[in-house]
Design a protein around this motif. Sequence first.
Motif, PDB file in Angstrom:
ATOM      1  N   LEU A  20      15.519 -38.521 -64.843  1.00  0.00           N
ATOM      2  CA  LEU A  20      15.146 -38.225 -66.226  1.00  0.00           C
ATOM      3  C   LEU A  20      13.974 -39.084 -66.655  1.00  0.00           C
ATOM      4  N   VAL A  37      26.384 -37.365 -63.823  1.00  0.00           N
ATOM      5  CA  VAL A  37      26.570 -38.308 -64.933  1.00  0.00           C
ATOM      6  C   VAL A  37      26.738 -39.736 -64.415  1.00  0.00           C
ATOM      7  N   ALA A  38      27.342 -39.872 -63.229  1.00  0.00           N
ATOM      8  CA  ALA A  38      27.530 -41.216 -62.676  1.00  0.00           C
ATOM      9  C   ALA A  38      26.188 -41.810 -62.260  1.00  0.00           C
ATOM     10  N   ARG A  39      25.212 -40.932 -61.975  1.00  0.00           N
ATOM     11  CA  ARG A  39      23.909 -41.428 -61.573  1.00  0.00           C
ATOM     12  C   ARG A  39      23.007 -41.677 -62.779  1.00  0.00           C
ATOM     13  N   LEU A  40      22.992 -40.717 -63.696  1.00  0.00           N
ATOM     14  CA  LEU A  40      22.038 -40.787 -64.797  1.00  0.00           C
ATOM     15  C   LEU A  40      22.596 -41.432 -66.064  1.00  0.00           C
ATOM     16  N   ALA A  41      23.907 -41.685 -66.092  1.00  0.00           N
ATOM     17  CA  ALA A  41      24.547 -42.217 -67.303  1.00  0.00           C
ATOM     18  C   ALA A  41      24.263 -41.332 -68.506  1.00  0.00           C
ATOM     19  N   ILE A  42      24.515 -40.024 -68.346  1.00  0.00           N
ATOM     20  CA  ILE A  42      24.348 -39.107 -69.471  1.00  0.00           C
ATOM     21  C   ILE A  42      25.668 -38.403 -69.742  1.00  0.00           C
ATOM     22  N   ASN A  43      25.730 -37.778 -70.904  1.00  0.00           N
ATOM     23  CA  ASN A  43      26.943 -37.081 -71.312  1.00  0.00           C
ATOM     24  C   ASN A  43      27.218 -35.883 -70.383  1.00  0.00           C
ATOM     25  N   PRO A  44      28.469 -35.725 -69.933  1.00  0.00           N
ATOM     26  CA  PRO A  44      28.793 -34.601 -69.047  1.00  0.00           C
ATOM     27  C   PRO A  44      28.428 -33.240 -69.649  1.00  0.00           C
ATOM     28  N   VAL A  52      28.963 -32.271 -61.582  1.00  0.00           N
ATOM     29  CA  VAL A  52      28.752 -32.873 -62.900  1.00  0.00           C
ATOM     30  C   VAL A  52      29.059 -34.366 -62.837  1.00  0.00           C
ATOM     31  N   LYS A  53      30.151 -34.701 -62.149  1.00  0.00           N
ATOM     32  CA  LYS A  53      30.549 -36.104 -62.043  1.00  0.00           C
ATOM     33  C   LYS A  53      29.448 -36.931 -61.365  1.00  0.00           C
TER      34      LYS A  53
END
Lengths: 131, 296
Positions: free
Chosen positions: A6, A44-51, A40-41
């Motif tokens: 991102l 989000v675990a990589r980018l620290a964004i909302n699922p 999805v997991k």
Amino acid sequence: MIEFHLDSRSGVSPYLQIVHQVRHALRLGLLREGDQLPTVKDVVARLAINPNTVLKAYRELEHTGLVAARPGVGTFVTGSSLADPALAAHGPLRRELRGWIVKARRAGLDEESIEALFRDAVRSARIEGVA
Amino acid sequence: MTAALATRGLGKRYGRRWALSGCTLEVPAGHVAGLVGPNGAGKTTLLQLAVGLIEPSAGSIAVLGEEVAATPAQLARVGFVAQDTPLYPSLSVADHLRLGAALNPSWDQALAEARIARLGLDRAQRAGTLSGGQCAQLALTLAIAKRPELLVLDEPVASLDPLARREFLQALMEFTAEHTVSVLLSSHLVADLERVCDYLILLAEGHVQLSGEVDELLASHRRLSGPRRDISRLPSSQQVIEETHTDRQSTLLIRTEEPIIDPAWMVEEVSLEDIVLAHMGRDWTHEPDAVPRVGR
């Protein structure tokens, strides 16, 4: 498997960045039919964004038929092609636009003025479309 | 669906000062809700009311459809990580897990073990010697291994360095992706929460100034710039949040559900941070529906 990244300075919303990156990977052949998108997991675990951001992006890609979700398994690339049918029209339009730019230069406009004029024309065309 | 958090006219008074007043909110379940506002806005007070650490002076609050901390069963449904992630400095990592297992009926030992292993924490190490990031991760582990339906975190990343902050939010988002859980977390920095939240509550001076789904907030706010304009002549559907004028130009941040068709305006999208700052800077005393200021 591809990996998303991102750009927080781009001003483009994270969900659209994911959509664009999948489309881009499809165009470049980095993703082919049957390939799985990151879960999805994982995203989000990589980018620290909302699922929900990832779900929204995947739903939009699904809606356009580029990917399909297999419940409990993951999201996979379908066979549908990304070859844009309008792409064929790009050549002639580009040539016309070039001609127009040459005319604008001859009229004494610098690059910034040309861009401003172009943006303004696009905007007013859109407003006419809305009104 | 039951709301994760529902309040009505909620207020908390300390002596003569109202830390929170007239707070009416409904945060639907399944969201990651960010509670933002400057220091002293009442964020900690609201979170402590939500987990039952303190009792309201006015109004009502329900969490997951039940009265707060009314029964042990209700307490078990809510996980809480207090500000600065307090642990017991002289207890080891393993002791903390034992404590968690002994105190929580719904304790998920496998989840706790897996997280400790992934974080690479030494089980024999005392909590007092862990780094700030490790403390935060251990506190988060304890809160999520309880398998709460609502996880409440008070300024969880404020004291962390950027890397630890990112790792903490990664772990938190991974947990929300895997489990059905609502999250309520606070920060005085919008930037910390911008990517992780899909719901936003803005508190300032003890009042709720703004709340809603992030997507809706982003879709309904626009920055307009154009020739100088008398804002009383704008369409009634456009609510001006912020305005600046020079002798020739007007720049507005507005909230509207309608498309902006006036061709004189240059229309731009705004970031969540812009929206929050504009609402924070707003003078509420001139609003017809302004919440009365109490205790000032």
